[in-house]
Motif scaffolding. Structure first.
Motif, PDB file in Angstrom:
ATOM      1  N   UNK A  79      37.233  34.765  42.447  1.00  0.00           N
ATOM      2  CA  UNK A  79      37.835  35.808  41.709  1.00  0.00           C
ATOM      3  C   UNK A  79      36.888  36.273  40.422  1.00  0.00           C
ATOM      4  N   UNK A  80      36.396  35.454  39.823  1.00  0.00           N
ATOM      5  CA  UNK A  80      35.477  35.689  38.639  1.00  0.00           C
ATOM      6  C   UNK A  80      34.233  36.146  39.339  1.00  0.00           C
ATOM      7  N   UNK A  81      33.702  35.801  40.354  1.00  0.00           N
ATOM      8  CA  UNK A  81      32.431  36.454  41.097  1.00  0.00           C
ATOM      9  C   UNK A  81      32.580  38.087  41.410  1.00  0.00           C
ATOM     10  N   UNK A  82      33.902  38.387  41.994  1.00  0.00           N
ATOM     11  CA  UNK A  82      34.525  39.610  42.395  1.00  0.00           C
ATOM     12  C   UNK A  82      34.523  40.495  41.101  1.00  0.00           C
ATOM     13  N   UNK A  83      35.251  39.847  39.862  1.00  0.00           N
ATOM     14  CA  UNK A  83      35.068  40.624  38.821  1.00  0.00           C
ATOM     15  C   UNK A  83      33.752  40.991  38.177  1.00  0.00           C
ATOM     16  N   UNK A  84      32.874  40.176  38.324  1.00  0.00           N
ATOM     17  CA  UNK A  84      31.520  40.477  37.759  1.00  0.00           C
ATOM     18  C   UNK A  84      30.644  41.657  38.553  1.00  0.00           C
ATOM     19  N   UNK A 115      31.860  44.048  50.993  1.00  0.00           N
ATOM     20  CA  UNK A 115      32.424  45.360  51.754  1.00  0.00           C
ATOM     21  C   UNK A 115      33.905  45.637  51.462  1.00  0.00           C
ATOM     22  N   UNK A 116      34.567  44.312  51.379  1.00  0.00           N
ATOM     23  CA  UNK A 116      36.115  44.614  51.157  1.00  0.00           C
ATOM     24  C   UNK A 116      36.385  45.017  49.745  1.00  0.00           C
ATOM     25  N   UNK A 117      35.762  44.284  48.743  1.00  0.00           N
ATOM     26  CA  UNK A 117      35.791  44.859  47.434  1.00  0.00           C
ATOM     27  C   UNK A 117      35.434  46.299  47.183  1.00  0.00           C
TER      28      UNK A 117
END
Length: 672
Positions: A376-381, A317-319
């Motif tokens: 961070x990596x998970x959010x970028x993916x 939700x935030x991303x």
């Protein structure tokens, strides 16, 4: 005949002295020794170091790893007193398993009026504490320490972590006269060994037969009133082969730390044992790391690594709110990177695995390296970018040259962008894309793909960090100077400055800067862009400094770089076997304008010079210009490669020597 007997007696004494390593058998010769014959600069020497690591079977707990240590140290002077304190740091797990230090026995020996006095370490001199959440520490300081004393101690470490063997180190910051090390492993545990350093590390290997005795008991009788219960004891033996490696060294030279070395541990003579597979009786074989593919797969399949990458619900939700209207991949990456840096604070712990997990780290807004950068990596993916975690070994941790699960202790993020890539570390709030913390600039990292595949990636930056220093100076007739200094720093230079300045008390920071420049008096100190990472950081101040010129008769002599000149060559060794590691490529430009005192003219100035290192490794330029009352100096220095082979050491040493000499050359003024 008498000479022959004397020589025989002397040889016998020296041989006996050299081989007498039994605990407690310290000799007068050892106590009388004033310095190490092979290294007179040493403040202390290991007279004897012994380590034996082996497996011991406990019927209720299985195999345990036992390490026995004995050390005998000669302390020549006060500079060696630190070696009288021993710190043993031990890993612990989240459960009840932990390493135990026991059987500590230690003495300090002094020679008083021809007699050996021993002082025993008492139990109240041993302190056990929690060093941090991952390590316990046992510490003791030897009593009655004096110049010339010998200290000796021995202890045992018992570990339930049979799969983790501490490195066998064979070289230290002080010399070693005699070192013996033994590693024994039963046939059920196969270890691969890798060596490093510039000493020849070749063990003597052999096999021996051993056995484990199993004991049990049975009771007979039906438990009736008049029945006698009998207990029968049984035992059986299981024979096995154990593999033994023995190392022996004499007169090992000290390995002193040197300038521009990424980690001295990378070059320390050592042997590392890592479990390759385990095959217990009547069980299937279990493989551990044997290739880099095995390592990558093992790490990725760990629930505290790969599984954490797949968790998305806690941040979606935030991303979505942050990147919902942004389609440009570079902008998406930047927004997510800044979000993680501001959302979650690093708790100071390294590691490639999460501790409390990414969900809890996000909720509590604090986490270790793995929790922050896997998040961070998970959010970028999730944002549609080609992002992967990268395993890194920090500088202090060394370089993993061979396939190893224990060689990495840090995680960063990798984002594929077109034909290139970007490296990110959200643990440092002053970091930027491809501006990693200095501690992570250590050769190569290993990119880990979804199914455990891996590839190497260079961690050193390609773009130069720039530092431009402008100095406006008024030189006074009494040899004092006053003026203004301004410096502009970019990339890693800016990161380093922000880390030091933003976390410090400004008054203390200024005082440290004044001391660095030999008692400079600073006023009107100002820093701009210390929090704006999109711009270079700018430092400016006014200064006053006395005694910056020599006045002899009607002449004034001074270095035109004043307090900015380099006084000492950092490269002092005749020969160096380690690469020269500058961390990152850099360029520094000095722009100095000097207003000369009234009534003086320039008699001579240093000649201009332009030097270059071979293979475009670096340059140095020095140029002056003079008009009626002003002297201008322009100095450029560049190091174009972050790491330079030791093959260039003599060239680098001579290069530094020449440019330091040039910086210290003097301008001569004469009275009109």
């Amino acid at each position: 005949m008498r000479i022959t007997l004397v020589l025989f007696s002397l040889c016998f004494t020296l041989t006996a002295f050299a081989q007498n390593y039994k605990f407690g058998k310290v000799s007068e010769e050892e106590l009388e020794e004033k310095f190490n014959p092979l290294d007179s600069s040493a403040s202390a020497t290991y007279l004897y170091k012994y380590r034996k690591t082996y497996f011991r079977y406990d019927q209720s707990e299985g195999f345990k790893l036992i390490t026995e240590i004995q050390e005998r140290l000669k302390i020549y002077n006060k500079d060696g007193f630190d070696y009288a304190t021993k710190k043993v740091r031990l890993h612990k797990s989240g459960g009840n398993e932990e390493l135990i230090v026991g059987n500590i026995k230690a003495y300090t020996y002094n020679l008083l009026e021809g007699k050996i006095e021993d002082t025993k370490l008492t139990k109240d001199g041993v302190f056990k504490s929690e060093y941090n959440k991952y390590l316990n520490e046992t510490k003791f300081t030897m009593p009655n320490i004096k110049e010339g004393c010998v200290v000796e101690f021995r202890y045992t470490i018992e570990s339930p972590f049979y799969y983790y063997v501490d490195d066998f180190n064979f070289q230290y910051a002080i010399p070693v006269k005699k070192l013996e090390a033994i590693f024994e492993a039963p046939e059920y545990y196969n270890f691969k060994v890798s060596t490093r350093g510039y000493l020849s590390v070749v063990p003597k290997t052999e096999t021996k037969r051993d056995k484990i005795t199993f004991r049990s008991k049975t009771r007979s009788g039906d438990g009736g009133i008049n029945t006698v219960t009998r207990t029968t004891f049984h035992s059986s033996d299981l024979e096995f082969t154990k593999h033994i490696s023995t190392y022996s060294f004499t007169d090992v030279p000290a390995l002193a730390d040197e300038p521009y070395v990424n980690s001295i541990n990378n070059y320390r003579a050592a042997a590392k044992y890592e479990l390759s597979y385990r095959k217990l009786p009547r069980s299937t074989i279990k493989y551990f790391s044997t290739t880099w593919e095995d390592v990558a797969k093992t790490i990725y399949e760990n629930p505290s690594f790969g599984t954490e990458l797949d968790k998305t619900g806690y941040y979606e939700e935030e991303v979505d709110a942050i990147i919902g209207t942004v389609s440009d991949p570079m902008m998406r990456m930047g927004l997510i990177f800044d979000f993680v840096k501001s959302k979650v604070k690093w708790n100071g712990y390294h590691g490639i695995y999460t501790n409390d997990g990414v969900r809890r780290a996000f909720k509590n807004q604090t986490g270790n390296v793995a929790e922050i950068n896997l998040m961070l990596t998970s959010m970028l993916k999730y944002a549609g970018l080609n992002a992967y975690p990268v395993l890194v070994s920090t500088r202090k941790n060394g370089v993993p040259l061979f396939p190893t699960r224990e060689g990495y202790n840090y995680v960063i993020s990798y984002v594929k962008m077109g034909d290139g890539y970007i490296l990110l570390d959200a643990t440092n709030k002053y970091g930027a894309p491809n501006i990693l913390p200095y501690k992570t600039l250590n050769w190569q990292g290993r990119v880990i793909a979804e199914k455990g595949g891996s590839a190497l990636v260079d961690l050193y930056p390609k773009e130069k960090s720039k530092n431009t220093i402008s100095l406006m100076v008024k030189l006074n007739e009494d040899g004092s100077i006053d003026g203004r200094c301004r410096s502009i720093k970019t990339k890693h230079g800016a990161l380093s400055y922000r880390e030091k300045y933003n976390g410090a008390d400004e008054e203390a920071f200024i005082e440290k800067l004044e001391n660095k420049h030999g008692g400079l008096e600073i006023s009107e100190f100002k820093v701009v862009n210390n929090l704006d990472l999109s711009k270079p950081v700018v430092e400016s101040f006014k200064f006053i400094k006395e005694s910056q010129a020599d006045i002899i008769g009607d002449k004034i002599y001074f270095s035109p770089m004043f307090f900015l000149k380099t006084d000492e060559n950092p490269f002092k060794l005749e020969k160096r076997e380690f690469p020269i590691d500058f961390g990152y490529p850099s360029t520094t430009r000095y722009q100095i304008i000097i207003n000369l005192p009234e009534g003086y003219k320039v008699e001579s100035v240093p000649e201009p010079i332009a030097m270059s290192l071979p293979d475009n490794l670096g340059i140095f330029k020095f140029k002056t210009s003079v008009n009626a009352s002003t002297l201008r100096l322009l100095v450029d220095t560049e190091i174009n490669e972050p790491i330079i082979s030791a093959l260039y050491y003599e060239t680098i040493k001579e290069y530094f020597k020449k440019f330091i000499e040039k910086e210290n050359e003097q301008v001569v003024l004469t009275k009109v």
